[in-house]
Design a protein around this motif. Structure first.
Motif, mmCIF file in Angstrom:
data_model
loop_
_atom_site.group_PDB
_atom_site.id
_atom_site.type_symbol
_atom_site.label_atom_id
_atom_site.label_comp_id
_atom_site.label_asym_id
_atom_site.label_seq_id
_atom_site.Cartn_x
_atom_site.Cartn_y
_atom_site.Cartn_z
ATOM 1 N N GLU A 1 -5.297 18.696 -29.181
ATOM 2 C CA GLU A 1 -5.112 18.525 -27.735
ATOM 3 C C GLU A 1 -6.260 17.706 -27.140
ATOM 4 O O GLU A 1 -6.062 16.761 -26.374
ATOM 5 N N PHE A 43 -1.756 18.215 -39.407
ATOM 6 C CA PHE A 43 -2.595 17.853 -38.280
ATOM 7 C C PHE A 43 -2.551 16.347 -38.036
ATOM 8 O O PHE A 43 -2.333 15.871 -36.916
ATOM 9 N N LYS A 73 -7.142 24.321 -34.462
ATOM 10 C CA LYS A 73 -6.632 22.993 -34.787
ATOM 11 C C LYS A 73 -5.798 22.442 -33.643
ATOM 12 O O LYS A 73 -5.886 21.259 -33.305
ATOM 13 N N ARG A 74 -5.005 23.324 -33.066
ATOM 14 C CA ARG A 74 -4.165 22.861 -31.950
ATOM 15 C C ARG A 74 -5.015 22.434 -30.783
ATOM 16 O O ARG A 74 -4.756 21.406 -30.151
ATOM 17 N N TYR A 88 -5.650 28.024 -37.109
ATOM 18 C CA TYR A 88 -4.477 27.323 -36.563
ATOM 19 C C TYR A 88 -4.649 27.003 -35.083
ATOM 20 O O TYR A 88 -4.464 25.864 -34.647
ATOM 21 N N GLN A 89 -5.053 28.022 -34.307
ATOM 22 C CA GLN A 89 -5.208 27.804 -32.862
ATOM 23 C C GLN A 89 -6.285 26.758 -32.572
ATOM 24 O O GLN A 89 -6.154 25.938 -31.677
ATOM 25 N N LYS A 131 0.938 14.584 -36.858
ATOM 26 C CA LYS A 131 1.376 14.801 -35.484
ATOM 27 C C LYS A 131 0.484 14.100 -34.474
ATOM 28 O O LYS A 131 0.799 14.026 -33.296
#
Lengths: 346, 247, 586
Positions: free
Chosen positions: C525, C546, C520-521, C517-518, C549
């Motif tokens: 970014e 993913f 992917k963020r 998850y992290q 957004k």
């Protein structure tokens, strides 16, 4: 050159070509099933020819010792694996296949060699001694590397070829041997003299090719080998183990190699290292077929036989140069008919 | 019902990357269990490891016996069977020969019931009977999946593992395939189903696991999973978005 | 002074003193090891590094030896001239042989080399003017500045000077732009092609290079022995050369010396021992060599060298300092036409993978291409990047038609990609992996690399790679082995490598697959940041959350066709899309 010589050369070429064709088929088979480029095929030719020659002299062939030694080596490897996997139930089978059977063959050869049995029985005994070496070689040299690249397997093949050639020298010495013909008959058909030996060679080759065809088309093991060649993963998923397929294809290749040696020994003198060149001529044929097509490989091998026959008439010193240079136009032709550059294998 | 498959602490690594990490899951005899999760979560790796095609650490027991170190070929003859994502058919052999090879280990045991099983597979997929002399490589996508299933059934599996059976198939055919899967359970075959079509998978399964980055994130009876907000958000997200907008 | 330098110094000192103090027999052995090392070095490059094989190197040694033997005895040509002539002849021959067999898949080359290895051997033995099987004798000694190298001791210096130069230039070559491309041949051919490396040409280059080294060794051999006959150029000798390279291994160029040394000494010992043991004479060492090699390949496929190299850890090399920066291409204005696909079709056998697909994207946009597994998204990627030829339709990139171009010709136009399955070279450093992306931004070739004339350009390429790693947030991992990174970092590495090609359009194939998850963020970014810097991105992705957004627009594919196109919100409520994703079982 007159017509008589020309026809004689054709007969000569086709006789040798038939043997190259058999070897080419075995090479294509082994490559398709295991991805091994089977350079030591030629050593099975040598072993077949020289084992028979030893028996004819009433001597115990050294290959019988090799069978025993290879059997013991395989036993050690298999036992270690069985113990590691905790599969104790396999032990009796291993001992039977790799200790008792080779020892029995050894005993049989010991007893039979001095008796100078009939030729057919000697041929049979030769096959019993040499053919089991095929799967054993697979087990010892190739099976632990079954997932390696074609390149690594090829280097293994060359190493096995080295070892087997050296062993051939130990067993059979540096002297060449020739065995008596299966048939001394000759028939005159007009200008053509047909020799019984040529008919034997071509007949046996044809019978073996038909046999192989029936095996692949109509038996479950034949289909399993084809399946492995087409899709290795798929074959594993239906329970065809690559090790089984590998051993089976090596058995067939050893059978074909030994038989080829038995067929060729009356035609030409075989030395401990002769098989290599004989096998490579089968390879030139197999490469014509791109190492995939059985019929084209066989046709290519016949072409090699014919070319060799004519080359030895016109320029006998350059016979080998001409035969092996044939590979260059073949590669040129293939490189212009193959359009994609293959990515390296996994 | 007893456990047919019981997996504990299973880890699979490729080089230095761990693709499956300490997975525990079980399949009860006669049930359908599904594993869902995003691409790259390790679902295909998990099935390949259960089949013995990949080296794995941990313990896998099947029908009460530890099989972690048993070779794939032996797993097949014990009734474990995998229909892989890529089908892995024998493209240049006939449909019938593909089915024959499905029963390879049974020929070795001289099983007499093979002929009857041919009839059954052809009854289940009449299209395969029509095309039995055709080469497998000439079949359409749906027919290939039928052949892959048929080939698997020829091995008389006790536990059938299916990797994305709906992959690349038209909705009508997906429906057929899922009907066959549901029907298989009636004949006593247990099924472990990996699917990206999470909704369809949860509808047919009894129990489900969600695999994320190689680990089991959520598990539970299918009905519970289908309404679990975390599952809905991640895998049925499109619908969630839809219903939110609609409401 | 680190340990590696000490070892090198000890080696050089030994080579300087050894010929003066060792007994004659050992000097001879040292000479042979030097000669064989030069040949084996070529095979380390060809087989160990490049993944190609030749069993015919002995024939190239023969070409070098016979060229000088014949010309210097029959016409009295200076050995220095015959060296050049021998190299020229080898060059032409190997170029021809390489050209016809390297286009084919891997195993044709080794089989071909066996065949012409045998042909050339028989040719040497049957040509009247080459002395037939008796060979040629009375070959003149080489003289250097008036000093005749007429003894084994004097000759030793020539052999080892040339061997050391060959080692040094090979070491330089592998540590360069071309070297990275060569090292990518084994296991990364597809990736290298998609960053503009001409892999076919690289293969021919290393094949010719190996042949030239063999020819050089042959020239030395002829003037050392002052006599040649066909025997040392047989196929068996060719096989032994390959064994040397395999035994040594490719972990370092020194593998060639180690392999040649071990096999030469072992052979000497066995040839003495075995005939006594067996009571007959013959080349029984073949048996031991064969068995040893099988065991070695089963147990330690990388050869002996890794065992030695690990004792001499390489020092961390600082990045070469440079103030110069690689030139960048002009950025397109926002909103300019970037990519357009018109009625593209792709058929595999009977299967239609992509059917009449059309869409377009503009500069500065992130376009998502989504659809169920098997919908044909990756095929579209391969069609756009030129990896696959299309069956029909047209692809335009910045107004230029590119569907007729190869992958290699598309990269320099400003398009770079990542792969669905990570394609990197696990044993190379992160920095070097990323630098492959900048391959086409350099131009220096093999020769300038071997002579170290490309250091300035090399520094710029590495600096660019370091800059891109910094940009994506992997600045702390520059010197690590790429294979030791976590999957998420490996995917980011691929993005850095793509950025190194200085693209205006990035194509990312499922960059979020398998990420936590992290991660992917962080990835989202990064992609947003790139967009804000003017980058256009085409993204194939499966993770809805993913994609929704991140992207500006979406194209949805199903069964090779376009199902829908529009803004994320429109797609989420499109009934056809819902049916494709969720339909089937009702």
């Amino acid at each position: 050159m007159n017509a008589q010589i020309a026809i004689f050369l054709v007969q000569d070429g086709l006789t040798n070509g038939a043997i190259y064709a058999l070897l080419a088929l075995a090479l294509v088979l082994v490559f398709a099933v295991t991805r091994v480029i089977f350079i030591p095929q030629g050593e099975f030719v040598t072993y077949g020819a020289l084992t028979l020659a030893s028996l004819q002299l009433g001597k115990l062939p050294g290959t019988a010792w090799l069978l025993l030694a290879a059997g013991i080596a395989v036993t050690a490897v298999e036992l270690a694996q069985a113990l590691r996997l905790g599969a104790a139930e396999r032990i009796p089978g291993i001992l039977f296949k790799y200790v008792i059977f080779p020892a029995a063959v050894m005993g049989l050869a010991w007893w039979a060699a001095p008796l100078k049995l009939a030729l057919t029985l000697q041929v049979l005994l030769t096959l019993i001694v040499v053919v089991p070496l095929g799967p054993m070689v697979y087990r010892l040299a190739y099976q632990p590397l079954a997932n390696a690249s074609v390149l690594v397997l090829l280097i293994i093949s060359v190493a096995v070829h080295f070892a087997m050639t050296g062993l051939g020298l130990v067993f059979f010495g540096a002297e060449g041997s020739r065995t008596p013909a299966f048939s001394d008959a000759h028939w005159n058909l007009g200008v053509l003299t047909v020799s019984g030996q040529s008919l034997w060679v071509m007949g046996t080759s044809l019978a073996l090719i038909v046999g192989l065809f029936l095996f692949f088309e109509h038996t479950i093991y034949g289909k399993a080998l084809r399946a492995t060649a087409i899709n290795r993963v798929g074959a594993r998923l239906v329970g065809v183990s690559p090790a089984m397929a590998g051993k089976l294809s090596f058995t067939l290749a050893a059978l074909i190699g030994a038989l080829s040696g038995i067929l060729i020994a009356p035609i030409t003198t075989i030395y401990y290292d002769s098989g290599f060149l004989v096998g490579l001529k089968g390879f030139v044929g197999a490469i014509v077929g791109g190492l995939v097509s059985y019929p084209i490989a066989a046709a290519g091998a016949l072409l090699v036989g014919l070319l060799e026959a004519y080359a030895s008439f016109w320029a006998s010193a350059y016979k080998e140069v001409i035969v092996f240079t044939l590979i260059i136009p073949v590669l040129i032709w293939r490189s212009f008919t193959t359009h994609h550059i293959e990515d390296e294998e996994e | 019902m007893s456990l047919l498959l019981d997996v504990r602490d299973l880890c699979v690594t490729y080089g230095k990357v761990e693709a499956v990490h300490r997975v525990a899951l079980s399949v009860k005899e006669g049930s359908i269990v599904t594993v869902i999760g995003p691409n790259g979560a390790g679902k295909t790796t998990l099935l390949a490891a259960l089949m013995g095609m990949l080296h794995a650490r941990g313990s896998v027991s099947y029908a009460g016996k530890e099989i972690t170190r048993v070779e794939p070929e032996q797993r097949v003859s014990r009734g474990l069977c995998l229909v892989p994502e890529r089908r892995e058919l024998f493209a240049t052999m006939t449909v019938e020969d593909n089915l024959v090879l499905g029963a390879f280990h049974r020929y070795r045991k001289r099983d007499k019931a093979i002929t009857a099983d041919f009839e059954q597979v052809y009854q289940l997929f009449p299209r395969l009977h029509e095309r039995r002399r055709q080469l497998a490589g000439t079949l359409s996508g749906g027919e290939r999946q039928m052949l892959a299933l048929g080939r698997a059934l020829m091995s008389r599996p006790r536990l059938l593992m299916l990797d994305e059976p709906s992959l690349g198939l038209a909705p009508l055919i997906v429906r057929d395939i899922f009907r066959v899967i549901a029907g298989l359970r009636e004949t006593g075959v247990s099924i472990l189903l990996v699917e990206q079509n999470a909704r369809a998978a949860l509808q047919v399964a009894d129990y489900g696991y969600v695999l994320e980055t190689g680990e089991i994130a959520i598990e539970g009876p299918s009905a519970d999973l289908a309404s679990d907000p975390r599952v809905v958000e991640s895998y049925l997200g499109l619908v969630a978005g839809n219903t939110e907008k609609a409401s | 002074m680190n340990r590696a330098r000490l070892a090198l110094g000890a080696f050089l000192a030994f080579m300087l003193i050894a010929p003066l103090v060792l007994p004659a027999f050992h000097v001879t052995l040292l000479n042979y090891i030097g000669l064989y090392s030069i040949v084996a070095l070529g095979l380390v490059l060809l087989t160990g590094v490049g993944g190609l094989t030749s069993f015919g190197q002995a024939a190239f040694v023969g070409v070098g030896a016979y060229t000088t033997a014949y010309l210097s005895t029959a016409y009295g040509v200076s050995p220095w001239l015959t060296l050049l002539l021998g190299l020229a002849l080898t060059f032409v021959l190997s170029l021809f042989l390489g050209f016809i067999s390297l286009r084919l898949s891997g195993h044709y080359l080794p089989l071909g080399t066996i065949a012409w290895g045998i042909s050339l051997y028989y040719l040497f033995g049957n040509m009247e003017f080459l002395g037939g099987h008796n060979g040629l004798s009375s070959i003149p000694a080489i003289s250097l500045f008036g000093l005749a190298l007429d003894s084994a001791r004097k000759f030793d210096y020539l052999i080892w000077t040339l061997a050391s130069l060959a080692l040094l230039s090979m070491h330089n070559l592998l540590d360069s732009r071309s070297g990275r491309a060569i090292r990518a041949l084994k296991g990364g051919g597809l990736m290298a092609e998609s960053f503009g490396v001409d892999t076919a040409r690289m293969k021919i280059i290393i094949f010719v290079h190996a042949a030239l080294l063999a020819s050089l060794s042959g020239w030395l051999y002829a003037h050392l022995l002052r006599f040649v006959n066909p025997t040392p150029f047989s196929i068996n000798a060719g096989i032994e050369y390959l064994f040397m390279a395999v035994v040594g291994g490719a972990a370092s160029v020194w593998g060639a010396v180690v392999g040649a040394g071990i096999l030469t000494v072992l052979k000497q010992w066995l040839q003495d021992l075995l005939p006594r043991l067996l009571g007959q004479s013959g080349n029984f060492e073949m048996i031991v060599f064969g068995v040893l090699l099988v065991i070695l390949l089963q147990r330690a496929r990388e050869g002996i060298m890794p065992l030695i190299v690990n004792r001499f850890p390489a020092p961390r090399r600082p990045l070469p300092a440079t103030t110069q920066v690689l030139p960048k291409r002009a950025r397109p204005a926002a909103g300019e036409a970037m990519l357009e696909i018109r009625n593209v079709r792709k058929v595999f056998g009977g299967l239609v993978a992509v059917n009449e697909l059309s869409f377009a994207m503009n500069s500065g946009e992130i376009l998502g291409l989504i659809g169920p597994n098997g919908a044909g998204k990756s095929t579209v990627f391969n069609l756009v990047t030129g990896v696959l030829p299309g069956t029909g339709g047209e692809v335009y990139f910045r107004g230029e038609r590119i569907d007729t171009l190869s992958a290699r010709d598309i990269v320099p136009r400003g398009m770079a990609r990542t792969f669905q399955q990570v394609h990197l070279l696990p044993t190379m450093s992160v920095l070097e992996n990323v630098a492959i992306g900048a391959h086409l931004r350099g131009s220096k070739g093999v020769i300038s690399a071997a002579l170290r004339l490309e250091r300035e350009e090399e520094a710029m390429l590495l600096a660019e790679a370091a800059r891109q790693l910094e940009r994506v947030g992997l600045g702390g991992h520059v010197q690590e082995q790429a294979g030791s990174l976590a999957l998420g970092q490996q995917r980011i590495l691929e993005i850095a490598r793509a950025l190194c090609a200085d693209p205006v359009l990035l194509l990312l194939d499922e960059p979020a697959a398998g990420l936590r998850y992290q991660e992917k963020r962080a990835l989202a970014e990064l992609l947003r940041k790139l967009r804000s810097e003017g980058m256009s991105i085409l993204l194939v992705e499966h993770d809805m959350d993913f994609v929704m957004k991140l992207v500006d627009r979406l194209v949805v594919m199903d069964f090779g066709e376009k199902l829908a196109e529009g803004l994320p919100q429109e797609i989420q409520t499109n009934p056809a899309v819902l049916e494709a994703y969720l339909g089937g079982v009702k």
